[in-house]
Design an enzyme around this catalytic site. Structure first.
Site, mmCIF file in Angstrom:
data_model
loop_
_atom_site.group_PDB
_atom_site.id
_atom_site.type_symbol
_atom_site.label_atom_id
_atom_site.label_comp_id
_atom_site.label_asym_id
_atom_site.label_seq_id
_atom_site.Cartn_x
_atom_site.Cartn_y
_atom_site.Cartn_z
ATOM 1 N N LEU A 192 0.820 -1.216 0.000
ATOM 2 C CA LEU A 192 0.000 0.000 0.000
ATOM 3 C C LEU A 192 0.852 1.263 0.000
ATOM 4 C CD1 LEU A 192 -2.606 -1.082 2.717
ATOM 5 C CD2 LEU A 192 -2.861 -1.225 0.235
ATOM 6 N N LYS A 215 2.614 -3.052 8.804
ATOM 7 C CA LYS A 215 3.774 -2.167 8.651
ATOM 8 C C LYS A 215 5.023 -2.971 8.988
ATOM 9 C CE LYS A 215 5.337 2.434 10.176
ATOM 10 N NZ LYS A 215 4.952 3.620 10.978
ATOM 11 N N ASP A 311 3.131 15.633 14.759
ATOM 12 C CA ASP A 311 3.311 15.537 13.306
ATOM 13 C C ASP A 311 1.981 15.606 12.550
ATOM 14 O OD1 ASP A 311 4.956 15.437 11.095
ATOM 15 O OD2 ASP A 311 5.026 13.245 11.006
#
Length: 590
Positions: A192, A215, A311
């Protein structure tokens, strides 16, 4: 090359749809994978589990359902569960109907003549609640009554539950939850995207059919960049936060080459894509407001754990299948020690708060600055201190953040302009959200005047945009740049301590939620007829011996034939059985 991308997308879309069969993506052997152990196998777990009412009966989803089932079998306790359900409904009731719903609860549960009267809520508390209802009903009207009910349930009812078959069944679920997690727990699908240490791909749990994003953090890449503490920090923060507005960690495991975080899959793409690639840049204010409210709820959940995210930017906000958002990529998030401040010049150019750029000590304030940047960008179609595709040096962007005021176009309503200006206040002490009340102060701003946050937090509000379920909102497979091979790095036993801290298997709350969402809990959580014990819960009923494989049965038959002619065949037979057992185990784990 185009064919490869079409095939990868087609396979992924079919998996997302549940494979098209009745099992909804589950393996043929899913019931075997999730087979309960005999209760006698759970005795170590019974001795060591933390017997905390809040954790076992409220926070853990399977535990909460089993405690409810227990209470529903006790006539005196059933009304307490019904009261808690009614209050939960009250808290998400539209404001104009709060008074009516509140009176209904008072009459049904807090009036002595009622057949389901809650006796454990004190009369003084009932009187105070009734008085508040007459003055002005609010969402928190019954909070003290709810606490009183939980105080009662955590006493004798909880201790009775611990001796019941319902708690035994909870132990069986916990035993399954704690089974080892490996790459074979999942089916792997297309890539992805990519993170700092490796690729992100779609995956599916074989036992339940639930889709996730995996991940992968390559072990050699982590070691080369000395990223162990950063990787472990992200994993531990994800594990700690359970929020519908932040990606959840469901599993953490390792392979020979990588450490893997299995996270909530977000199929709808990121906000950056939707701001800039779906028609004219930016959103209508109504849509921007909805996303801002959900982001604010995510920040509130992080801040509740004293975690500052640091972030916030459009590419880190992801959409799910239904159009709800979650905050992702917690690599720069950090837990602030209680009563302390931190320092760190981290973040993304153009989104870092002035106190971060100046290397000052700060608490949660950078996240409210980031929220201001996001609201501005969603409405304007460009970030507040840098034009779209503007080529400008980092130093110039930092100077603008520190010295210049953002410009507001006709796209902003007065409320939108006001909240952006208050969130983008350069002095953190004066910034909206940076006082004692935090997110609650931001929620009260006129920009959110018509937002029912209780209903939003319960997932009861429809998003303004729903992604196309037939679309794959990510780059083509071949357009995602592959990582180069890491050379000159060797893994050894000194890395094992770090890997063991990382690879902890299933995360309890997401795992239990998965069992419920995929209806595995509903199908497997069966007791005996008329409220009796099922065989796996009967301590006097020994567990069934494991079924023998074909080879074992053949060897046994051979042994029986040989034993008639050879008195010394026993040793040979044992050797065959042991060899077959080792071979069978090896095959099963591959």
């Amino acid at each position: 090359m185009e064919l490869e991308n079409i095939v990868a997308n087609t396979v992924l879309l079919k998996a997302r749809e549940g494979g098209g069969g009745k099992r909804k993506g589950k393996s043929k052997k899913w019931k075997e994978i999730l087979k309960f152990p005999h209760i006698n196998q759970c005795e170590d777990l019974r001795r060591t589990i933390d017997r905390d009412y809040c954790s076992l009966c409220d926070k853990q989803p399977v535990g909460r359902l089993l405690f409810r089932q227990f209470c529903e079998t006790r006539p005196g306790l059933e009304s307490y569960i019904q009261f808690l359900d009614s209050v939960a409904e009250y808290e998400v009731t539209p404001d104009e109907k709060l008074g009516e719903k509140g009176k209904e609860i008072m009459t049904k549960y807090l009036t002595p003549k009622s057949p389901v009267f809650i006796t454990q809520v004190g009369r003084d508390l009932v009187s105070q609640t009734e008085e508040k209802l007459l003055q002005k009903p609010c969402k928190e009207l019954f909070s003290a009554c709810v606490q009183s009910v939980h105080d009662y349930l955590r006493g004798e009812p909880f201790h009775e539950y611990l001796d019941s078959m319902y708690f035994d069944r909870f132990l069986q679920w916990k035993w399954l939850e704690r089974q080892p997690v490996t790459k074979n727990t999942f089916r792997q699908y297309r890539v992805l995207g990519k993170g700092g240490f490796g690729e992100v791909c779609a995956c599916q749990v074989r036992a339940t059919g639930k889709m996730y994003a995996c991940k992968r953090l390559e072990k050699k890449r982590i070691k080369k960049r000395k990223g162990e503490s950063m990787a472990l920090n992200e994993k531990q923060i994800l594990e700690k936060v359970n929020s519908r507005f932040v990606v959840n960690l469901a599993y953490a495991y390792e392979t020979k080459d990588a450490l893997c975080l299995v996270l909530t899959i977000m199929n709808g793409g990121d906000l950056k894509f939707h701001i800039y690639n779906m028609g004219n840049p930016g959103f209508e204010e109504e849509r921007a407001l909805f996303y801002a409210a959900e982001i604010l709820c995510g920040l509130e959940d992080l801040h509740h754990e004293n975690i500052v995210y640091r972030d916030l930017k459009p590419e880190n906000i992801l959409l799910d299948d239904y159009g709800h958002i979650r905050i992702s990529d917690l690599g720069l998030a950090v837990k602030i020690p209680e009563g302390d401040l931190i320092r760190g010049r981290v973040g993304t150019v153009g989104y870092m708060a002035p106190e971060v750029l100046n290397n000052q000590r700060y608490g949660l304030s950078p996240d409210y600055w980031g929220l201001g940047c996001l609201i501005y960008e969603m409405i304007e179609g460009q970030s507040p201190f840098r034009g779209r595709k503007e080529k400008v040096k980092r130093e110039e962007v930092d100077r603008r953040v520190l010295e210049t005021e953002e410009v507001y176009s006709h796209k902003f309503s007065e409320e939108a302009k006001s909240i952006c200006k208050m969130l983008l206040t350069k002095d953190a002490k004066q910034r909206l959200g940076c006082q004692e009340e935090g997110a609650a102060e931001v929620k009260r701003h006129p920009f959110f005047r018509n937002m029912n946050f209780k209903r939003l937090e319960a997932g009861m509000l429809d998003p303004p945009f729903v992604p196309d379920p037939r679309a794959v909102y990510c780059k083509d497979v071949l357009d995602i740049e592959q990582f180069s091979t890491v050379k000159g790095v060797n893994l050894d036993h000194t890395d094992d301590d770090f890997y063991s801290k990382f690879s902890t298997g299933s995360v309890p709350i997401p795992w239990q939620s998965e069992m419920i969402e995929t209806e595995c809990f509903k199908e497997l959580n069966v007791f005996g007829p008329h409220g009796t014990l099922s065989p796996d819960l009967n301590r006097s009923h020994p567990p069934e011996p494991p079924k023998k494989g074909l080879l074992q049965r053949l060897f046994k038959r051979q042994h029986q034939n040989n034993s008639k002619s050879s008195p010394n065949s026993k040793t040979s037979f044992n050797h065959h059985i042991n060899s077959n057992h080792v071979s069978s185990n090896s095959t099963g784990s591959s």
